[in-house]
Design a protein around this motif. Sequence first.
Motif, PDB file in Angstrom:
ATOM      1  N   ASP A 249     -23.633  -0.071  -3.040  1.00 61.36           N
ATOM      2  CA  ASP A 249     -24.044  -0.098  -4.467  1.00 61.36           C
ATOM      3  C   ASP A 249     -25.543  -0.192  -4.430  1.00 61.36           C
ATOM      4  O   ASP A 249     -26.189   0.107  -5.330  1.00 61.36           O
ATOM      5  N   ASP A 250     -26.290  -0.788  -3.295  1.00 60.53           N
ATOM      6  CA  ASP A 250     -27.711  -0.907  -3.216  1.00 60.53           C
ATOM      7  C   ASP A 250     -28.238   0.296  -3.192  1.00 60.53           C
ATOM      8  O   ASP A 250     -28.273   1.206  -2.245  1.00 60.53           O
TER       9      ASP A 250
ATOM     10  N   ASP B 156     -25.994   8.825  -6.984  1.00 61.09           N
ATOM     11  CA  ASP B 156     -26.078   9.215  -5.736  1.00 61.09           C
ATOM     12  C   ASP B 156     -26.465  10.892  -5.625  1.00 61.09           C
ATOM     13  O   ASP B 156     -26.894  11.236  -4.706  1.00 61.09           O
TER      14      ASP B 156
ATOM     15  N   ALA C 260     -17.324   5.300  -4.514  1.00 64.62           N
ATOM     16  CA  ALA C 260     -17.765   5.201  -6.014  1.00 64.62           C
ATOM     17  C   ALA C 260     -17.310   3.981  -6.868  1.00 64.62           C
ATOM     18  O   ALA C 260     -16.255   4.596  -7.541  1.00 64.62           O
ATOM     19  N   GLN C 261     -17.698   2.819  -6.739  1.00 64.14           N
ATOM     20  CA  GLN C 261     -17.228   1.945  -7.348  1.00 64.14           C
ATOM     21  C   GLN C 261     -18.322   0.755  -7.860  1.00 64.14           C
ATOM     22  O   GLN C 261     -18.593  -0.055  -6.904  1.00 64.14           O
ATOM     23  N   GLU C 262     -18.869   0.823  -8.852  1.00 67.97           N
ATOM     24  CA  GLU C 262     -19.916  -0.168  -9.248  1.00 67.97           C
ATOM     25  C   GLU C 262     -19.202  -1.746  -9.418  1.00 67.97           C
ATOM     26  O   GLU C 262     -18.265  -1.817 -10.217  1.00 67.97           O
ATOM     27  N   PRO C 263     -19.577  -2.322  -8.307  1.00 69.05           N
ATOM     28  CA  PRO C 263     -18.762  -3.677  -8.359  1.00 69.05           C
ATOM     29  C   PRO C 263     -18.868  -4.635  -9.515  1.00 69.05           C
ATOM     30  O   PRO C 263     -17.811  -5.521  -9.958  1.00 69.05           O
TER      31      PRO C 263
ATOM     32  N   ILE D 242     -22.057   5.504 -10.214  1.00 67.67           N
ATOM     33  CA  ILE D 242     -22.397   5.533  -8.813  1.00 67.67           C
ATOM     34  C   ILE D 242     -22.491   7.052  -8.413  1.00 67.67           C
ATOM     35  O   ILE D 242     -23.526   7.524  -7.735  1.00 67.67           O
TER      36      ILE D 242
ATOM     37  N   LYS E  47     -15.662  -0.323  -0.035  1.00 71.89           N
ATOM     38  CA  LYS E  47     -16.528  -1.040  -0.639  1.00 71.89           C
ATOM     39  C   LYS E  47     -17.476   0.143  -1.038  1.00 71.89           C
ATOM     40  O   LYS E  47     -17.859   1.139  -0.139  1.00 71.89           O
ATOM     41  N   CYS E  48     -18.161  -0.129  -2.056  1.00 76.01           N
ATOM     42  CA  CYS E  48     -19.319   0.975  -2.433  1.00 76.01           C
ATOM     43  C   CYS E  48     -20.528   0.350  -1.794  1.00 76.01           C
ATOM     44  O   CYS E  48     -20.871  -0.745  -1.672  1.00 76.01           O
TER      45      CYS E  48
ATOM     46  N   GLU F 263     -17.098   4.434 -11.800  1.00 75.20           N
ATOM     47  CA  GLU F 263     -17.287   5.448 -10.614  1.00 75.20           C
ATOM     48  C   GLU F 263     -18.083   6.339 -11.020  1.00 75.20           C
ATOM     49  O   GLU F 263     -18.920   6.671 -10.332  1.00 75.20           O
TER      50      GLU F 263
ATOM     51  N   GLN G  44     -19.178   8.476   0.049  1.00 72.57           N
ATOM     52  CA  GLN G  44     -19.424   7.353  -1.133  1.00 72.57           C
ATOM     53  C   GLN G  44     -18.226   6.633  -1.532  1.00 72.57           C
ATOM     54  O   GLN G  44     -17.449   7.617  -2.228  1.00 72.57           O
TER      55      GLN G  44
END
Length: 428
Positions: free
Chosen positions: A155-156, A215, A178-181, A211, A152-153, A208, A176
């Motif tokens: 994402d927050d 980051d 890196a996967q914007e859900p 993110i 899981k990313c 990908e 990380q």
Amino acid sequence: MSKILIRGAKVLGGEVQDVLIDGETIAAVAAGLSAEGARVIEADGQILLPGLVDLHTHLREPGREDSETVLTGTQAAARGGYTSVFAMANTFPVADTAGVVEQVWRLGREHGYCDVQPIGAVTVGLEGKQLAELGAMHDSAAGVTVFSDDGKCVDDAVIMRRALEYVKAFGGVVAQHAQEPRLTEGAQMNEGVVSAELGLGGWPAVAEESIIARDVLLAEHVGSRVHICHLSTAGSVEIVRWAKSRGIDVTAEVTPHHLLLTDELVRSYNPVYKVNPPLRTEADVLALREALADGTIDIVATDHAPHPHEDKDCEWAAAAMGMVGLETALSVVQHTMVDSGLMNWADVAERMSFKPARIGGADDHGRPVSAGEPANLTLVDPAYRGPVNPAGFASRSRNTPYEGRELPGRVTHTFLRGRATVADGKLA
């Protein structure tokens, strides 16, 4: 412990030398060594490397022992030439407390096929809402320094910033996924020509890349370390290259399967090729190889993701994502990077031993092959060629994308602190 004399090995692929192991330590490295009473291993020009280090392994225990256990996973690691692996936190229960990471760490010590360093979860339950006990996991017997919600990313952006700030205090690193859900809801494979033709939900490269861009900027702002797991696109390479040019403290890894396989294989609808992040295009594969060769991508990590037969032998949409990789990683790297002329064996040692050990803080691993250093070593026969046969794997799972494919190289011996964990290609 008896002495072992490895005779006639090419140390890091260079000149032929002998290596004397005395107890847990390398006693001497030179040509023409002899040692009375030592067990002699005739290397005959095989490649001697420092023991490999994998910064990204899923051992599944506790909770999914039907897929893998610490015992079978570390046996697979030893067969692949690894002396140290970092175990991801997406177990059941999640490794988000000192108690769980210590359990995994102790299991590794008990079984003894390679060292196991747990990775702690960034957030409680991998839910992305509340920071886990990062300090307690670091202060535990396991001494956790790498934290990831992999699978899981995070994402927050606020949670990610707080995690980077927290680990900075003790020199830790956030790894990380890196996967914007929201950009990958319902995604089944790489978004592109093949996904359009097959009618499968597309997984865009920007999910990908966006993110990673965020980051590296957060890491720069905080002054902390961020590591990018399983980087898979040409665009991601360019973002990391840009970040490094600015002096941002970012490192990145690539998996063996992303160095070799492309989304064209998904045309078979064989779920063995279903993985997260997905297999990308040939252009992405070539960009990843070049980035690994020039150092933009720092390391190779397996993302060894075992699954039981029933979770992969089903229709594509229902199949689990992931591939096993510990026992084939070095062969794939030899095929894609060494035999192609992009890297030499000293480069392999840098990408698969020295650098991952430094990133993860595995101080006893990734050390030079020289007198006085711990005898964590891997002996490889680069001339070997043969088809991959998962029936012979030490891993409990068989979900390899290479079954029947001929790959070069075979690990003949692995030594953990002077003790053979693999001898003549078999578990010792």
